[in-house]
Scaffold this motif. Structure first.
Motif, PDB file in Angstrom:
ATOM      1  N   ILE A 379       0.390  -1.075  -0.124  1.00  0.00           N
ATOM      2  CA  ILE A 379       0.148   0.148  -0.328  1.00  0.00           C
ATOM      3  C   ILE A 379       1.296   1.215  -0.081  1.00  0.00           C
ATOM      4  N   LEU A 380       1.980   1.049   0.387  1.00  0.00           N
ATOM      5  CA  LEU A 380       2.220   2.228   0.644  1.00  0.00           C
ATOM      6  C   LEU A 380       3.577   2.311  -0.594  1.00  0.00           C
ATOM      7  N   ASN A 381       3.954   1.565  -1.537  1.00  0.00           N
ATOM      8  CA  ASN A 381       4.727   1.921  -2.495  1.00  0.00           C
ATOM      9  C   ASN A 381       3.393   2.582  -4.048  1.00  0.00           C
ATOM     10  N   ILE A 382       1.932   1.927  -3.254  1.00  0.00           N
ATOM     11  CA  ILE A 382       1.012   2.895  -4.630  1.00  0.00           C
ATOM     12  C   ILE A 382       0.738   3.865  -3.834  1.00  0.00           C
ATOM     13  N   LEU A 383       0.502   4.219  -2.677  1.00  0.00           N
ATOM     14  CA  LEU A 383       0.309   4.979  -2.536  1.00  0.00           C
ATOM     15  C   LEU A 383       1.393   7.103  -2.608  1.00  0.00           C
ATOM     16  N   GLU A 384       2.492   6.685  -2.729  1.00  0.00           N
ATOM     17  CA  GLU A 384       3.531   7.191  -3.062  1.00  0.00           C
ATOM     18  C   GLU A 384       3.502   8.286  -4.445  1.00  0.00           C
ATOM     19  N   SER A 385       2.544   7.863  -5.208  1.00  0.00           N
ATOM     20  CA  SER A 385       2.379   8.723  -6.265  1.00  0.00           C
ATOM     21  C   SER A 385       0.787   9.142  -6.134  1.00  0.00           C
ATOM     22  N   ILE A 386      -0.384   8.861  -4.871  1.00  0.00           N
ATOM     23  CA  ILE A 386      -1.747   9.465  -4.952  1.00  0.00           C
ATOM     24  C   ILE A 386      -1.474  10.089  -4.229  1.00  0.00           C
ATOM     25  N   ASP A 387      -2.423  11.921  -4.810  1.00  0.00           N
ATOM     26  CA  ASP A 387      -2.108  13.133  -4.311  1.00  0.00           C
ATOM     27  C   ASP A 387      -3.240  12.856  -3.001  1.00  0.00           C
ATOM     28  N   VAL A 388      -4.775  12.664  -3.273  1.00  0.00           N
ATOM     29  CA  VAL A 388      -5.226  12.808  -2.358  1.00  0.00           C
ATOM     30  C   VAL A 388      -6.566  11.584  -3.401  1.00  0.00           C
ATOM     31  N   GLY A 389      -6.923  10.666  -1.948  1.00  0.00           N
ATOM     32  CA  GLY A 389      -7.791   9.129  -1.823  1.00  0.00           C
ATOM     33  C   GLY A 389      -9.466   9.740  -2.337  1.00  0.00           C
ATOM     34  N   ILE A 390      -9.967   8.723  -2.940  1.00  0.00           N
ATOM     35  CA  ILE A 390     -10.950   9.020  -3.158  1.00  0.00           C
ATOM     36  C   ILE A 390     -12.255   7.432  -2.384  1.00  0.00           C
ATOM     37  N   ILE A 391     -12.743   8.535  -1.243  1.00  0.00           N
ATOM     38  CA  ILE A 391     -13.736   7.628  -1.076  1.00  0.00           C
ATOM     39  C   ILE A 391     -15.093   7.769  -1.137  1.00  0.00           C
ATOM     40  N   PRO A 392     -15.768   7.030  -2.234  1.00  0.00           N
ATOM     41  CA  PRO A 392     -16.866   7.558  -2.929  1.00  0.00           C
ATOM     42  C   PRO A 392     -18.095   6.990  -2.845  1.00  0.00           C
ATOM     43  N   VAL A 393     -18.398   6.451  -1.191  1.00  0.00           N
ATOM     44  CA  VAL A 393     -19.098   5.940  -0.268  1.00  0.00           C
ATOM     45  C   VAL A 393     -20.543   5.713  -0.346  1.00  0.00           C
ATOM     46  N   GLN A 394     -21.651   5.146  -0.747  1.00  0.00           N
ATOM     47  CA  GLN A 394     -23.111   4.734  -1.501  1.00  0.00           C
ATOM     48  C   GLN A 394     -23.836   5.166  -0.622  1.00  0.00           C
ATOM     49  N   TRP A 395     -23.367   4.605   0.859  1.00  0.00           N
ATOM     50  CA  TRP A 395     -23.851   3.619   1.804  1.00  0.00           C
ATOM     51  C   TRP A 395     -23.339   4.775   2.817  1.00  0.00           C
ATOM     52  N   GLU A 396     -24.073   4.393   4.136  1.00  0.00           N
ATOM     53  CA  GLU A 396     -23.555   5.145   5.655  1.00  0.00           C
ATOM     54  C   GLU A 396     -22.282   4.449   5.909  1.00  0.00           C
ATOM     55  N   ASP A 397     -21.272   4.212   5.032  1.00  0.00           N
ATOM     56  CA  ASP A 397     -19.728   3.357   5.732  1.00  0.00           C
ATOM     57  C   ASP A 397     -20.038   3.719   6.938  1.00  0.00           C
ATOM     58  N   ASN A 398     -19.659   3.085   8.105  1.00  0.00           N
ATOM     59  CA  ASN A 398     -19.284   3.539   9.333  1.00  0.00           C
ATOM     60  C   ASN A 398     -18.113   3.628   9.763  1.00  0.00           C
ATOM     61  N   LEU A 399     -16.772   3.101   9.255  1.00  0.00           N
ATOM     62  CA  LEU A 399     -16.107   4.253   9.032  1.00  0.00           C
ATOM     63  C   LEU A 399     -14.768   3.548   7.848  1.00  0.00           C
ATOM     64  N   PRO A 400     -14.341   3.473   7.543  1.00  0.00           N
ATOM     65  CA  PRO A 400     -13.808   2.540   6.553  1.00  0.00           C
ATOM     66  C   PRO A 400     -12.301   2.581   6.451  1.00  0.00           C
ATOM     67  N   GLN A 401     -11.850   1.449   6.519  1.00  0.00           N
ATOM     68  CA  GLN A 401     -10.221   1.273   7.057  1.00  0.00           C
ATOM     69  C   GLN A 401      -9.899   1.748   5.842  1.00  0.00           C
ATOM     70  N   VAL A 402      -9.945   1.625   4.711  1.00  0.00           N
ATOM     71  CA  VAL A 402      -9.456   2.421   3.646  1.00  0.00           C
ATOM     72  C   VAL A 402      -8.606   3.651   3.845  1.00  0.00           C
ATOM     73  N   ALA A 403     -10.321   4.922   4.510  1.00  0.00           N
ATOM     74  CA  ALA A 403      -9.610   6.058   4.501  1.00  0.00           C
ATOM     75  C   ALA A 403      -8.814   6.401   5.759  1.00  0.00           C
ATOM     76  N   ILE A 404      -8.688   5.616   6.441  1.00  0.00           N
ATOM     77  CA  ILE A 404      -7.832   5.709   7.773  1.00  0.00           C
ATOM     78  C   ILE A 404      -6.218   5.010   6.991  1.00  0.00           C
ATOM     79  N   GLU A 405      -6.111   4.550   6.127  1.00  0.00           N
ATOM     80  CA  GLU A 405      -5.358   4.269   6.053  1.00  0.00           C
ATOM     81  C   GLU A 405      -4.201   5.000   4.934  1.00  0.00           C
TER      82      GLU A 405
END
Length: 482
Positions: A379-405
């Motif tokens: 994941i850290l290697n993947i994130l090196e090239s990402i400036d902003v992560g998109i969390i476009p959930v369409q349900w009441e996603d309680n607390l997405p792990q990916v957002a925390i990561e």
């Protein structure tokens, strides 16, 4: 303390069934043991035995950890496998006596901490509560299984479920017939393989992981074959809707009468529970901790970009997670905006049609990189090239792990207005778009691309990222005081 944790699968099962809850529980178990507590991990609804048909309980001791596994539970987990049988949870008594067996083996338990009800029954929990009169009973709400047999309040795999119409809408929510008996047969085989080949060697673990993929594909094809919607005249519609209504009402009662404290993983989760009828008297919020906290404390926070902004979608290619919204949005994006954006997608490949659509987009975007999923090793290697992560959930996603990561790794996030992800950055509206509103999504991207420095505004908010140690200290207050 003697602490019993419950989830429908063991926290460290091969392949991480249980998703983000299992990730959290792995961290929690290790932290509790490191602090000197005795941990008992109970699971049910996932293990089925060829040679014994009745439910039974087995114990496996490993130092300060004791695994307690209920075999042959009548309520097959995850609950989607028993979707059409909520009455099993509300009325079945087959595993009641296992509460007595647990007490005979482990009479002193200070805290029962449940992380869902999948695999158990109402009567078992009630019996447990009556036997362990001096113990604390706590429930952490990571999803909406207390309200919904789908666990995510996602109606017909299309939209956020706002009203179940006293169980009436549940009848046609999923397109497959009752698959519980079929799922039980699959789990007989899985249990046999899991207990005989797992942890023997890397080869055997790899072989089991391969078999899990085969089973997943087989389930998908089986459900597709049994695709249907209930015929209005084919069965007792009112009687069946009452089963779903009773499921919800009994869980509301259970949380008020059996549990000392209901802990929500976000404020939004608490709001949803109260909205649907749960008592506010014993509900609190405790944001989960993450082992990525150490990354957050030492990482360089991304606050600007060079020529183009790189947006990243990580997670699952599922409509409730917002992947279909995201894919439609980038396909329909104007050329002017697309010329300012690079894209990274790291999600397990769903089907060839989806891959073809993504590959076609490489003609539209100068840079579009695809990964067939991600894990904590890459994941850290993947994130090196990402400036902003998109969390476009369409349900009441309680607390997405990916957002925390993402945030823990120094990457800002742009989220929909559903679920608890926006609470990580204190709900700054500059980084929130209205769910299923592609124009609002574009407007937020236009804002970010209009000035490379706008990205830095994300970090001016209070960032709610917590260590497991900090989270556990708060949890201990619940353990001792509730």
């Amino acid at each position: 303390m003697n602490i019993l944790l419950y989830n429908f699968v063991q926290f460290d099962d091969q392949g991480s069934p249980g998703g983000g809850v299992s990730v959290y529980l792995r961290n929690l178990v290790n932290e509790l043991i490191n602090q000197g507590h005795n941990v008992y991990f109970l699971s049910a609804g996932d293990r089925y035995d060829f040679f014994r048909k009745e439910p039974f309980l087995k114990f496996y001791s490993e130092g300060r950890l004791t695994r307690c596994i209920i075999y042959n539970s009548p309520f097959i987990a995850p609950s989607a496998s028993s979707f059409h049988r909520p009455d099993i949870f509300t009325s079945n008594i087959e595993i009641n006596s296992l509460a007595d067996d647990l007490y005979k083996e482990i009479p002193e338990i200070d805290v029962f901490h449940f992380h869902n009800i999948e695999g158990l029954t109402f009567n078992f929990i009630e019996n447990l509560r009556n036997i362990y009169k001096k113990s604390k009973f706590i429930f952490s709400v990571h999803n909406y299984n207390l309200l919904c047999m789908q666990v995510n309040l996602w109606y017909k795999n299309e939209k956020n479920c706002l009203d179940y119409s006293l169980g009436e809408n549940c009848l046609n929510c999923v397109k497959y017939n009752d698959i519980s008996l079929h799922e039980r047969k699959v789990k007989f085989i899985q249990t046999f393989l899991k207990e005989r080949i797992m942890n023997k060697s890397k080869f055997y673990n790899g072989f089991y992981s391969f078999l899990r993929i085969i089973f997943k594909k087989y389930r998908y094809l089986f459900n597709l074959k049994n695709n249907f919607f209930y015929d209005e005249n084919s069965f007792n519609r009112e009687g069946n809707s009452k089963k779903f209504e009773e499921f919800r009402l009994k869980n509301i009662y259970m949380c008020k009468e059996f549990f000392d404290e209901i802990i929500c993983v976000s404020e939004r989760t608490k709001e949803v529970l109260i909205k649907f009828g749960f008592s506010s008297e014993n509900i609190s919020v405790n944001y989960i901790g993450t082992k990525f906290y150490s990354n957050y404390k030492k990482t360089v926070l991304k606050g600007k970009f060079d020529d183009k902004i790189t947006i990243g979608y990580l997670g699952y290619m599922r409509s409730d997670k917002g992947f279909d919204f995201f894919l439609d949005a980038i396909e329909s994006m104007s050329i002017d905006l697309a010329n300012k954006i690079n894209i990274v997608v790291a999600a397990g490949y769903r089907d060839q049609d989806t891959l073809d659509r993504l590959e076609t987009l490489k003609e539209k975007f100068e840079y579009l990189k695809l990964y067939n999923g991600y894990n904590h090793k890459n994941i850290l290697n993947i994130l090196e090239s990402i400036d902003v992560g998109i969390i476009p959930v369409q349900w009441e996603d309680n607390l997405p792990q990916v957002a925390i990561e993402l945030v823990s790794s120094g990457t800002p996030i742009l989220t929909s207005d559903l679920g608890g992800a926006s609470e990580i950055f204190s709900k700054d509206t500059k980084f929130i778009f209205k769910h299923n509103d592609v124009n609002d999504f574009y407007s937020k991207l236009e804002f970010l691309t209009s000035n490379p420095g706008n990205l830095s505004l994300f970090w001016r908010n209070q960032i709610n990222i917590f260590s497991m140690d900090s989270h556990l200290n708060k949890l201990m207050i619940n353990y001792y005081n509730c």
